[in-house]
Write a protein that holds these residues in place. Structure first.
Motif, PDB file in Angstrom:
ATOM      1  N   SER B 382      11.418 -34.536   2.298  1.00  0.00           N
ATOM      2  CA  SER B 382      10.215 -33.763   1.634  1.00  0.00           C
ATOM      3  C   SER B 382       8.512 -33.540   1.860  1.00  0.00           C
ATOM      4  CB  SER B 382      10.490 -33.481   0.306  1.00  0.00           C
ATOM      5  OG  SER B 382       9.410 -34.561  -0.232  1.00  0.00           O
ATOM      6  N   LEU B 383       8.203 -35.377   2.302  1.00  0.00           N
ATOM      7  CA  LEU B 383       7.346 -35.385   2.981  1.00  0.00           C
ATOM      8  C   LEU B 383       6.887 -34.946   4.159  1.00  0.00           C
ATOM      9  CD1 LEU B 383       6.491 -39.180   1.466  1.00  0.00           C
ATOM     10  CD2 LEU B 383       5.238 -36.987   0.651  1.00  0.00           C
ATOM     11  N   PHE B 384       7.747 -34.789   4.895  1.00  0.00           N
ATOM     12  CA  PHE B 384       8.069 -34.415   6.559  1.00  0.00           C
ATOM     13  C   PHE B 384       7.820 -32.418   5.801  1.00  0.00           C
ATOM     14  CE2 PHE B 384      10.591 -37.664   9.204  1.00  0.00           C
ATOM     15  CZ  PHE B 384       9.637 -38.599   8.778  1.00  0.00           C
ATOM     16  N   SER B 385       8.155 -32.197   5.572  1.00  0.00           N
ATOM     17  CA  SER B 385       7.980 -30.696   5.378  1.00  0.00           C
ATOM     18  C   SER B 385       6.752 -30.564   5.347  1.00  0.00           C
ATOM     19  CB  SER B 385       9.345 -30.027   4.318  1.00  0.00           C
ATOM     20  OG  SER B 385       8.936 -28.843   3.909  1.00  0.00           O
ATOM     21  N   LEU B 386       6.352 -31.050   3.792  1.00  0.00           N
ATOM     22  CA  LEU B 386       4.515 -31.463   3.341  1.00  0.00           C
ATOM     23  C   LEU B 386       3.885 -31.657   4.717  1.00  0.00           C
ATOM     24  CD1 LEU B 386       4.743 -33.113  -0.255  1.00  0.00           C
ATOM     25  CD2 LEU B 386       4.077 -30.757   1.013  1.00  0.00           C
ATOM     26  N   ALA B 387       4.289 -32.256   5.870  1.00  0.00           N
ATOM     27  CA  ALA B 387       3.165 -32.266   6.685  1.00  0.00           C
ATOM     28  C   ALA B 387       3.527 -31.621   7.553  1.00  0.00           C
ATOM     29  CB  ALA B 387       3.885 -33.930   7.482  1.00  0.00           C
ATOM     30  N   GLY B 388       4.377 -30.800   7.540  1.00  0.00           N
ATOM     31  CA  GLY B 388       4.486 -29.792   8.638  1.00  0.00           C
ATOM     32  C   GLY B 388       5.495 -29.998   9.951  1.00  0.00           C
ATOM     33  N   ILE B 389       5.598 -31.065  10.006  1.00  0.00           N
ATOM     34  CA  ILE B 389       7.102 -31.554  11.360  1.00  0.00           C
ATOM     35  C   ILE B 389       7.833 -30.952  11.579  1.00  0.00           C
ATOM     36  CG2 ILE B 389       8.083 -34.062  11.482  1.00  0.00           C
ATOM     37  CD1 ILE B 389       6.733 -35.488  10.099  1.00  0.00           C
ATOM     38  N   ALA B 393      11.247 -26.766   6.439  1.00  0.00           N
ATOM     39  CA  ALA B 393      10.991 -25.586   6.338  1.00  0.00           C
ATOM     40  C   ALA B 393       9.061 -25.803   6.691  1.00  0.00           C
ATOM     41  CB  ALA B 393      11.240 -25.149   5.379  1.00  0.00           C
ATOM     42  N   GLY B 394       8.524 -26.498   6.366  1.00  0.00           N
ATOM     43  CA  GLY B 394       7.184 -26.883   6.699  1.00  0.00           C
ATOM     44  C   GLY B 394       6.976 -26.671   7.749  1.00  0.00           C
ATOM     45  N   PHE B 395       7.487 -26.925   8.633  1.00  0.00           N
ATOM     46  CA  PHE B 395       6.399 -26.565   9.935  1.00  0.00           C
ATOM     47  C   PHE B 395       6.595 -25.075  10.298  1.00  0.00           C
ATOM     48  CE2 PHE B 395       7.638 -25.989  14.603  1.00  0.00           C
ATOM     49  CZ  PHE B 395       6.751 -26.411  14.943  1.00  0.00           C
ATOM     50  N   ILE B 396       8.031 -24.665  10.073  1.00  0.00           N
ATOM     51  CA  ILE B 396       8.060 -23.384  10.485  1.00  0.00           C
ATOM     52  C   ILE B 396       6.728 -22.600   9.779  1.00  0.00           C
ATOM     53  CG2 ILE B 396       9.763 -21.313  11.083  1.00  0.00           C
ATOM     54  CD1 ILE B 396      10.868 -23.063  12.102  1.00  0.00           C
ATOM     55  N   GLY B 397       6.645 -22.399   8.073  1.00  0.00           N
ATOM     56  CA  GLY B 397       5.668 -21.350   7.261  1.00  0.00           C
ATOM     57  C   GLY B 397       4.118 -22.465   7.892  1.00  0.00           C
ATOM     58  N   LYS B 398       4.209 -23.376   8.288  1.00  0.00           N
ATOM     59  CA  LYS B 398       2.853 -23.889   9.202  1.00  0.00           C
ATOM     60  C   LYS B 398       2.370 -22.403  10.842  1.00  0.00           C
ATOM     61  CE  LYS B 398       1.062 -27.779   7.451  1.00  0.00           C
ATOM     62  NZ  LYS B 398       0.910 -29.171   7.424  1.00  0.00           N
ATOM     63  N   TYR B 399       3.573 -22.856  11.046  1.00  0.00           N
ATOM     64  CA  TYR B 399       3.743 -21.500  12.355  1.00  0.00           C
ATOM     65  C   TYR B 399       3.420 -20.620  12.121  1.00  0.00           C
ATOM     66  CZ  TYR B 399       5.376 -20.185  16.567  1.00  0.00           C
ATOM     67  OH  TYR B 399       5.180 -19.209  17.998  1.00  0.00           O
ATOM     68  N   TYR B 400       3.627 -19.908  11.202  1.00  0.00           N
ATOM     69  CA  TYR B 400       3.937 -18.492  10.112  1.00  0.00           C
ATOM     70  C   TYR B 400       2.238 -18.236  10.266  1.00  0.00           C
ATOM     71  CZ  TYR B 400       6.793 -15.042   9.777  1.00  0.00           C
ATOM     72  OH  TYR B 400       7.909 -14.039   9.620  1.00  0.00           O
ATOM     73  N   LEU B 401       1.756 -18.969   9.569  1.00  0.00           N
ATOM     74  CA  LEU B 401       0.305 -19.172   9.350  1.00  0.00           C
ATOM     75  C   LEU B 401      -0.220 -19.192  10.713  1.00  0.00           C
ATOM     76  CD1 LEU B 401      -0.122 -21.316   6.246  1.00  0.00           C
ATOM     77  CD2 LEU B 401       0.337 -19.154   6.535  1.00  0.00           C
ATOM     78  N   VAL B 402      -0.425 -19.972  11.322  1.00  0.00           N
ATOM     79  CA  VAL B 402      -1.283 -20.058  12.078  1.00  0.00           C
ATOM     80  C   VAL B 402      -0.300 -19.184  12.925  1.00  0.00           C
ATOM     81  CG1 VAL B 402      -1.662 -21.509  14.733  1.00  0.00           C
ATOM     82  CG2 VAL B 402      -1.170 -22.320  12.384  1.00  0.00           C
ATOM     83  N   ALA B 403       0.124 -18.159  14.179  1.00  0.00           N
ATOM     84  CA  ALA B 403       0.225 -16.867  14.192  1.00  0.00           C
ATOM     85  C   ALA B 403       0.106 -15.518  13.210  1.00  0.00           C
ATOM     86  CB  ALA B 403       1.542 -17.038  14.534  1.00  0.00           C
ATOM     87  N   ALA B 404      -0.214 -15.802  12.047  1.00  0.00           N
ATOM     88  CA  ALA B 404      -0.882 -14.850  11.065  1.00  0.00           C
ATOM     89  C   ALA B 404      -2.698 -14.906  11.461  1.00  0.00           C
ATOM     90  CB  ALA B 404      -0.655 -14.633   9.740  1.00  0.00           C
ATOM     91  N   TYR B 427      -1.820 -39.986   5.127  1.00  0.00           N
ATOM     92  CA  TYR B 427      -1.069 -39.903   3.669  1.00  0.00           C
ATOM     93  C   TYR B 427       0.395 -39.989   3.736  1.00  0.00           C
ATOM     94  CZ  TYR B 427      -2.585 -35.371   1.917  1.00  0.00           C
ATOM     95  OH  TYR B 427      -2.943 -34.102   2.066  1.00  0.00           O
ATOM     96  N   TYR B 428       0.835 -38.567   4.238  1.00  0.00           N
ATOM     97  CA  TYR B 428       2.137 -38.678   3.876  1.00  0.00           C
ATOM     98  C   TYR B 428       3.093 -39.737   4.763  1.00  0.00           C
ATOM     99  CZ  TYR B 428       0.898 -34.165   2.697  1.00  0.00           C
ATOM    100  OH  TYR B 428       0.602 -32.729   2.316  1.00  0.00           O
ATOM    101  N   LEU B 429       2.582 -39.848   5.528  1.00  0.00           N
ATOM    102  CA  LEU B 429       3.540 -41.034   6.179  1.00  0.00           C
ATOM    103  C   LEU B 429       3.141 -42.435   5.620  1.00  0.00           C
ATOM    104  CD1 LEU B 429       3.357 -40.299   9.901  1.00  0.00           C
ATOM    105  CD2 LEU B 429       5.319 -40.001   8.422  1.00  0.00           C
ATOM    106  N   ARG B 430       1.999 -42.586   5.556  1.00  0.00           N
ATOM    107  CA  ARG B 430       2.616 -43.866   4.645  1.00  0.00           C
ATOM    108  C   ARG B 430       2.633 -43.794   3.690  1.00  0.00           C
ATOM    109  NH1 ARG B 430      -2.218 -46.131   0.175  1.00  0.00           N
ATOM    110  NH2 ARG B 430      -2.775 -43.446  -0.223  1.00  0.00           N
ATOM    111  N   ILE B 431       3.361 -43.218   2.755  1.00  0.00           N
ATOM    112  CA  ILE B 431       4.732 -42.789   1.733  1.00  0.00           C
ATOM    113  C   ILE B 431       5.797 -43.511   2.249  1.00  0.00           C
ATOM    114  CG2 ILE B 431       5.465 -42.417  -0.329  1.00  0.00           C
ATOM    115  CD1 ILE B 431       2.989 -40.083  -1.021  1.00  0.00           C
TER     116      ILE B 431
END
Lengths: 197, 485
Positions: B382-389, B393-404, B427-431
């Motif tokens: 979940s931390l990876f997803s928040l960071a967008g790795i 799912a977080g990565f695809i979401g961010k990709y979508y946002l950048v595309a839009a 800070y995600y990776l710190r945790i």
């Protein structure tokens, strides 16, 4: 509604609200708040919405504020109750709100005495019938949703109130250590009324 | 209201009925398991009834609500998230003293409020839905009472939410004064009908009104200038309640924000500027302040501020684009990913809690992977997803946002999005590093058993995160069917 009447009511509303916020005495603040609500209802009345004006007086200035004042006064019961009660409503507390309310009363009589509803931009008066038809016609869902909203408020208030009684020792310890005037809670008031009976 | 109106509204009606049934259940028999069972049954029933309502969409039901694929999609998302949170609540409250059942009732009513928001096309239903959420949340946040920071958080939320509601109402009054209507779908027509000589006054009054409404919405979304309550409330509320605030409350208001702003058809330039400033400020403030925190719940609070800033990039793109379809898809996909991720993160925090508290400090997680590998894995993903790795799912979401964002050339927010994501990584990776650190020899406070219920829910969240990361196509196909509002 002519400009003078509007500005008088508006200035009273703003001034009373400011005084309600700035006041240190809870009872006085509530009295000012009541005056502010009365002033708003005069504005509604002047703009051809007598029904909303009446609701504003009945619901806000009437029941809600009276409820507030009762609660504040009840919370003041306790060891220093008799003393506190004398100090609760000395003239300097109610004289300000009373003057503002008297001004509003004069304005209300003036507005009511004018034969036709003044040349307001807001057309015909909205009757209670029209309000009722709108509420129970197209906006029925809104009424239902309000009932769910009130249910949430009721359940929330119930839960938070329940907890207070569940841990009485913590609560009492706190209130007696910080013995501010009016800090005693309802329990102290209960003891007092038992003595009076 | 006709019979088919009622059928179209069936999911909402079932959800409201669930709240009533749960209340009656509590009144007759106060049993934790019974309350959970009734809530779950009602939520599942309202999800099933979506299939009955779907053929009737789109349909305007009274002036207040519209049932279209957009509102049905977000209804499903909210109710599914509530389903997860109810299960997490069961485990969490099982370890607490005091009455537990009211929290289910309050969260169901709050969910109904969110469900009203995603379908509302009128300021009356907008405000009622918002208040249903707020009023329930006051009590939900303060639920644990004065023993923890819970009560303080509840009072903070109460005061600020009431103030923001006042801004919102004043904004609504100004918009009504300018346009003479409270219904979203008449805004465009009312704007077109404004006579020439009054146009200037009306648009500045209108812009002020929209700005005040944005203040109210911004408070609920917890975006940058209106975010001050977020860390304290996140910290003070119980973990499942925090999950509720950061998913349902924000998701519902974002769905409403899109519908509201797009209903004007032509966006005021000042409003565009305001939205992009809020987006940029949220991304920067959220990510920078999260760096300074040692408390995981506060880190997640600041991270949620940043995430809402990312989402506003999609909102901005929707306002700028001739056809907002791509931007709406991006926002919806991002919300789905954000829901999965946040529920997993707060699910882990809640699952590790005990009767005296929750593992809040980063240090509480030292070496968690070696003690509880399964739970730690969920947390890591979940931390990876928040960071967008990538591969989450977080990565695809961010990709979508950048595309839009890139498709309508809103470059500054897009660049800030990418740059601040890099700060966020830290800070995600710190945790994550703490999770894998060598554990202390001392026994740790938070290593109680995870019950099967929580285990299943966390597993489903993890599977969803990874699945959306590897194969987002089914979800994207579903989102293609959303109407362009």
């Amino acid at each position: 509604m002519n400009a003078l009447a509007f500005y008088l009511a508006a200035v009273i509303a703003v001034a009373a609200t400011l005084l309600a916020i700035a006041g240190k005495n809870a009872v006085q603040s509530l009295l000012y708040l009541a005056v502010s609500l009365l002033a708003v209802s005069i504005i509604f009345f002047g703009y051809g919405a007598p029904f909303i004006a009446a609701l504003e007086v009945i619901i806000y200035a009437g029941s809600i504020i009276v409820l507030f004042i009762f609660v504040v006064m009840m919370l003041n019961l306790g060891r220093r109750a008799a003393q506190a009660e004398e100090q609760l409503l000395p003239p300097h507390i109610w004289i300000g709100p009373a003057i503002l309310a008297a001004l509003l009363a004069v304005e209300m009589i003036y507005l009511a005495s004018m034969a036709a509803p003044a040349a307001a931009p807001a057309q015909a008066a909205v009757s209670p019938r029209a309000v009722g038809l709108a509420l129970y016609g197209p906006y029925l869902l809104g009424v239902e949703l309000s009932s769910m909203l009130l249910l949430a408020a009721l359940v929330g208030a119930y839960h938070l109130g329940w907890r207070r009684q569940a841990f009485p020792e913590v609560k009492d310890g706190e209130s007696s250590s910080s013995a501010a005037p009016g800090g005693d809670s309802l329990r102290a008031g209960g003891r007092r009324s038992a003595g009076a009976a | 209201m006709t019979a088919s109106d009622a059928l179209a509204l069936l999911p909402w009606i079932v959800l409201a009925a669930t709240a009533i049934v749960v209340m009656m259940g509590i009144a007759f028999r106060r049993r934790h398991g019974l309350t959970l069972g009734l809530s779950l049954a009602g939520l599942v029933a309202s999800l099933v009834s979506l299939y009955l309502a779907a053929p009737l969409a789109p349909r305007q039901v009274t002036p207040l609500l519209v049932v279209d694929r957009y509102s049905l999609f977000f209804f499903g998302l909210l109710v599914a998230a509530e389903l997860v949170i109810v299960i997490l609540l069961y485990d969490y409250l099982g370890r607490q003293e005091g009455p537990r059942e009211e929290l289910y009732l309050l969260s169901l009513i709050a969910t109904l409020g969110g469900a009203v928001l995603v379908a509302s096309t009128h300021f009356a239903s907008f405000f009622l839905g918002l208040e249903m959420m707020s009023v329930s949340l006051y009590a939900m946040i303060a639920y644990l009472g004065p023993r923890r920071l819970s009560l303080e958080a509840g009072v903070k939320y109460l005061v600020l939410a009431a103030a923001s509601a006042a801004f919102l109402l004043f904004g609504i009054a100004l918009i009504y004064a300018a346009l003479g209507t409270l219904a979203f779908n008449r805004f465009a027509a009312a704007l077109a009908a404004v006579p020439g000589h009054a146009a200037l006054a009306n648009t500045s009054m209108l812009a002020a009104g929209v700005a005040l409404v944005l203040t109210g919405i911004g408070f609920k979304m917890a975006v940058a200038p209106f975010h001050l309550w977020t860390p304290d409330v996140y910290q003070g509320a119980a973990a499942p309640v925090t999950a509720w605030i950061s998913t349902l409350s924000k998701g519902a208001i974002v769905a409403l924000l899109l519908r509201f702003l797009l209903s004007f058809h032509a966006a005021h330039r000042g409003i565009l500027l305001v939205v992009s400033l809020i987006a940029i400020a949220s991304m920067i403030v959220g990510n920078l302040l999260a760096l300074l925190q040692d408390n995981v719940k506060r880190i997640l609070a600041y991270s949620s501020i940043a995430h809402m800033g990312y989402l506003l990039v999609a909102v901005l793109a929707a306002l700028r684009a001739g056809n907002p379809q791509l931007a709406i898809e991006a926002a919806a996909f991002y919300l789905v990913a954000y829901f999965l991720t946040t529920l997993a993160a707060f699910g882990v925090i809640g699952a590790l809690s005990n009767s005296s508290g929750e593992p809040e400090l980063v240090d509480d997680y030292r070496g968690l992977f070696w003690r509880r590998p399964a739970v730690a894995t969920v947390f890591v993903f979940s931390l990876f997803s928040l960071a967008g790795i990538p591969a989450t799912a977080g990565f695809i979401g961010k990709y979508y946002l950048v595309a839009a964002g890139a498709s309508v050339a809103v470059w500054t927010p897009v660049i800030v999005l990418v740059a601040s994501s890099v700060i966020g990584l830290f800070y995600y990776l710190r945790i994550v590093m703490t999770l894998f650190a060598t554990p202390d020899p001392l026994p740790r406070a938070f290593s109680g058993r995870i019950t099967p219920w929580s285990g299943v829910v966390l597993g489903v969240m993890l599977a969803g995160l990874v699945w959306l990361g590897f194969d987002p196509n089914p979800m994207i196909r579903l989102l293609h069917s959303l109407p362009p509002l």
